[in-house]
Design a protein around this motif. Structure first.
Motif, short mmCIF file in Angstrom:
data_model
loop_
_atom_site.label_atom_id
_atom_site.label_comp_id
_atom_site.label_asym_id
_atom_site.label_seq_id
_atom_site.Cartn_x
_atom_site.Cartn_y
_atom_site.Cartn_z
N ASN A 256 19.53 73.76 82.77
CA ASN A 256 20.00 75.10 83.12
C ASN A 256 21.30 75.03 83.92
O ASN A 256 21.56 75.84 84.80
N ARG A 257 22.11 74.07 83.60
CA ARG A 257 23.36 73.86 84.33
C ARG A 257 24.37 74.96 84.01
O ARG A 257 24.50 75.38 82.85
N THR A 258 25.10 75.38 85.01
CA THR A 258 26.09 76.43 84.80
C THR A 258 27.34 75.91 84.09
O THR A 258 28.19 76.70 83.69
N ASP A 259 27.45 74.60 83.91
CA ASP A 259 28.59 74.04 83.18
C ASP A 259 28.16 73.50 81.82
O ASP A 259 28.79 72.61 81.27
N ARG A 260 27.10 74.09 81.25
CA ARG A 260 26.61 73.62 79.95
C ARG A 260 26.25 74.79 79.03
O ARG A 260 25.71 75.81 79.45
N LYS A 261 26.58 74.60 77.75
CA LYS A 261 25.99 75.37 76.66
C LYS A 261 25.11 74.38 75.91
O LYS A 261 25.52 73.24 75.64
N TYR A 262 23.90 74.79 75.55
CA TYR A 262 22.94 73.88 74.92
C TYR A 262 22.79 74.22 73.44
O TYR A 262 22.35 75.32 73.08
N MET A 263 23.22 73.27 72.59
CA MET A 263 23.08 73.41 71.14
C MET A 263 21.74 72.76 70.76
O MET A 263 21.60 71.54 70.77
N ILE A 264 20.78 73.60 70.40
CA ILE A 264 19.40 73.15 70.22
C ILE A 264 19.07 73.03 68.73
O ILE A 264 19.18 73.99 67.98
N PHE A 265 18.66 71.84 68.32
CA PHE A 265 18.05 71.63 67.01
C PHE A 265 16.54 71.64 67.25
O PHE A 265 15.97 70.66 67.74
N GLY A 266 15.90 72.79 66.96
CA GLY A 266 14.49 72.96 67.29
C GLY A 266 13.59 72.52 66.15
O GLY A 266 13.76 72.95 65.01
N ASP A 267 12.62 71.69 66.49
CA ASP A 267 11.67 71.21 65.48
C ASP A 267 10.53 72.22 65.38
O ASP A 267 9.43 72.03 65.90
N ALA A 268 10.83 73.34 64.72
CA ALA A 268 9.86 74.43 64.53
C ALA A 268 10.34 75.25 63.35
O ALA A 268 11.45 75.04 62.83
N LYS A 269 9.51 76.19 62.92
CA LYS A 269 9.88 77.05 61.80
C LYS A 269 9.61 78.52 62.16
O LYS A 269 8.94 79.24 61.44
N VAL A 270 10.14 78.92 63.30
CA VAL A 270 9.98 80.29 63.78
C VAL A 270 11.20 81.11 63.41
O VAL A 270 11.10 82.19 62.83
N TYR A 271 12.37 80.61 63.75
CA TYR A 271 13.63 81.29 63.49
C TYR A 271 14.46 80.49 62.48
O TYR A 271 14.18 79.33 62.19
N CYS A 272 15.52 81.16 61.97
CA CYS A 272 16.62 80.38 61.39
C CYS A 272 17.53 80.01 62.54
O CYS A 272 17.76 78.84 62.82
N GLY A 273 18.05 81.01 63.24
CA GLY A 273 18.86 80.77 64.41
C GLY A 273 18.80 81.94 65.36
O GLY A 273 18.57 83.08 64.96
N ILE A 274 19.02 81.66 66.64
CA ILE A 274 19.06 82.69 67.67
C ILE A 274 19.83 82.12 68.85
O ILE A 274 19.76 80.91 69.12
N GLY A 275 20.57 82.96 69.54
CA GLY A 275 21.38 82.47 70.64
C GLY A 275 21.58 83.50 71.72
O GLY A 275 21.37 84.70 71.53
N THR A 276 21.97 83.03 72.89
CA THR A 276 22.33 83.92 73.98
C THR A 276 23.75 84.44 73.75
O THR A 276 24.59 83.77 73.14
N PHE A 277 23.99 85.64 74.26
CA PHE A 277 25.27 86.31 74.01
C PHE A 277 25.55 87.23 75.19
O PHE A 277 24.76 88.14 75.48
N ALA A 278 26.67 87.00 75.90
CA ALA A 278 26.97 87.76 77.12
C ALA A 278 27.44 89.17 76.82
O ALA A 278 27.16 90.10 77.56
N GLY A 279 28.21 89.36 75.73
CA GLY A 279 28.73 90.69 75.42
C GLY A 279 29.80 91.16 76.38
O GLY A 279 30.03 92.37 76.51
N ASP A 280 30.48 90.24 77.04
CA ASP A 280 31.52 90.58 78.02
C ASP A 280 32.86 90.68 77.30
O ASP A 280 33.30 89.73 76.66
N THR A 281 33.53 91.83 77.41
CA THR A 281 34.78 92.06 76.66
C THR A 281 36.03 91.75 77.45
O THR A 281 37.12 91.72 76.87
#
Length: 450
Positions: A256-281
């Motif tokens: 949960n480091r503030t200087d990291r984005k985590y690219m996750i290869f998840g070993d599951a079959k729940v999603y195709c993909g999902i990500g966090t998004f700040a929406g800051d313009t």
């Protein structure tokens, strides 16, 4: 009684014109979005109804809570991680299926990796005391500009990714292979494939930057021999059931480091993909997309460079709802583009870039979210531009717009040896600009002897 005199047509026009000028001046002073706020239309609408789950397409909304009006995540979903938003799950691109298996694209290997992040991460209670983090007006994190570091040399390794500095320090993308306790590890089988797909993500971002005359690389956490550092993480049972559970599990293990984005290869079959998004313009260094942690998860049926690049795009700030071709749900509409498709926003896509290879490129026409050299006054010169994200390595190509030349009252030219200026034609003539000789007062000659 005397009849009330009626206003002349000229008077009514003057009043109307004055009102429009005052309204426009008010909007200009208030900044972008002033007109929308005046008419109570500023910002996205809150999600009124969560769509029904469609597990076949990986559209699972369990654990996602629609943000209320006035919340930082309004228009999207709130996660339990503080100030973390998500646009929701993504559908599979053509050729991929959530419940299918993706075969390795590189040979298997053996590597021993830690199950937790051993590097020291900032404690949550001390984050706000950090010199580089402040508390925003909405109670969430607001990124404060860091002092500029000396430029570190950039090396393109044999594995196809850029390496700078020591490979660890600074804002970086950490690649993770994540599974829960009930899933057998496939880390050795897929390690080199994870690195290959990560290199493919870098290739997408850099090739897209080259279309606007620039160069960008993903700043990955890398090993001493310039390979992408991939870590295996085992979560407690149920840790992969929802995106929220995955984030909470990773946070408990130090990811949960503030200087990291985590690219996750998840070993599951729940999603195709999902990500966090700040929406800051907002443009510039204080945009929340410049901070962390951010999480982008691709499940095993969608392990591919294009999906990982798409989720990272959300983490880096694409696509904002005020973009010219926004879908109003975190994506764009002008195909072909890696961030565009018909999503839950209800708007339909259209083709602006005919080349189908655009499905592996960022930002068709480079007018919505990614441009290394935006034109002065354009949307990306005045709003958030992913090409400026501090988790990317900037090579050649400007990250700030060129200065717009000031308009001068007189445009001087050298014509026939004399300066000339643009003057309006006399009244009653066709209204077009013509070149007239500039008139200069003649100096009187002094009589000889004075």
């Amino acid at each position: 009684m005397h009849a009330r005199p009626q206003k002349s047509r000229l008077t009514r026009r003057l009043v109307t014109t004055f009102g429009v000028v005052v309204l426009g001046a008010t909007a200009a002073i208030a900044g972008p979005g002033a007109f929308q706020s005046l008419f109570h239309e500023r910002g996205p609408m809150a999600i009124s109804q969560v769509p029904a789950d469609n597990p076949e397409l990986g559209l699972v909304y369990q654990g996602l809570k629609p943000a209320k009006k006035g919340a930082p995540c309004v228009g999207g979903y709130e996660l339990t991680e503080r100030d973390q938003c998500s646009h929701g799950p993504d559908v599979p691109p053509p050729g991929l299926k959530v419940h299918a298996d993706v075969q390795p694209v590189a040979a298997a290997t053996q590597q021993s990796v830690p199950a937790t992040d051993t590097a020291a991460a900032p404690a949550e209670q001390t984050v706000l005391a950090d010199d580089n983090v402040a508390e925003g007006a909405d109670g969430g994190f607001a990124v404060v500009a860091e002092a500029a570091d000396a430029a570190a040399p950039v090396t393109m390794g044999s594995a196809g990714v850029a390496c700078d500095g020591d490979g660890v320090t600074g804002k970086r993308v950490q690649v993770l292979y994540v599974r829960d306790a009930g899933t057998a590890s496939q880390f050795s089988k897929y390690l080199e494939s994870f690195r290959t797909w990560s290199a493919g993500v870098d290739a997408i971002y850099n090739a897209s930057a080259q279309e606007t005359g620039g160069e960008r690389h993903v700043r990955f956490v890398t090993t001493a021999d310039c390979k992408v550092d991939v870590r295996e993480v085992e979560l407690p049972a149920g840790g992969m059931a929802t995106f929220d559970a995955t984030i909470n599990g990773l946070k408990a293990l130090g990811y949960n480091r503030t200087d990291r984005k985590y690219m996750i290869f998840g070993d599951a079959k729940v999603y195709c993909g999902i990500g966090t998004f700040a929406g800051d313009t907002q443009p510039g260094e204080k945009n929340r997309s410049n901070g962390g942690p951010g999480y982008g998860r691709s499940d095993s049926g969608c392990w591919a460079a294009s999906v990982a690049a798409h989720e990272l795009g959300h983490n880096l700030g694409a696509v904002n709802n005020n973009a010219p071709n926004s879908s109003k749900a975190g994506h764009c509409l002008d195909e072909h583009d890696i961030m565009c498709y018909n999503d839950s926003g209800g708007l339909k896509t259209f083709v602006k870039c005919a080349d189908p290879n655009g499905e592996n490129r960022m930002d068709c026409n480079h007018d919505d979210y990614y441009n290394t050299n935006p034109s002065p006054g354009s949307y990306l010169a005045t709003n958030w531009n992913v090409a400026n994200n501090q988790f990317l390595i900037a090579g050649s190509g400007g990250t700030t717009p060129r200065r717009r030349p000031r308009l001068r009252r007189r445009l001087r030219h050298r014509l026939h040896g004399r300066p000339r200026r643009l003057r309006p034609p006399p009244r009653g003539r066709p209204r077009r600009l013509r070149l007239h000789r500039s008139r200069r007062p003649r100096r009187r000659r002094r009589p000889a002897g004075r």
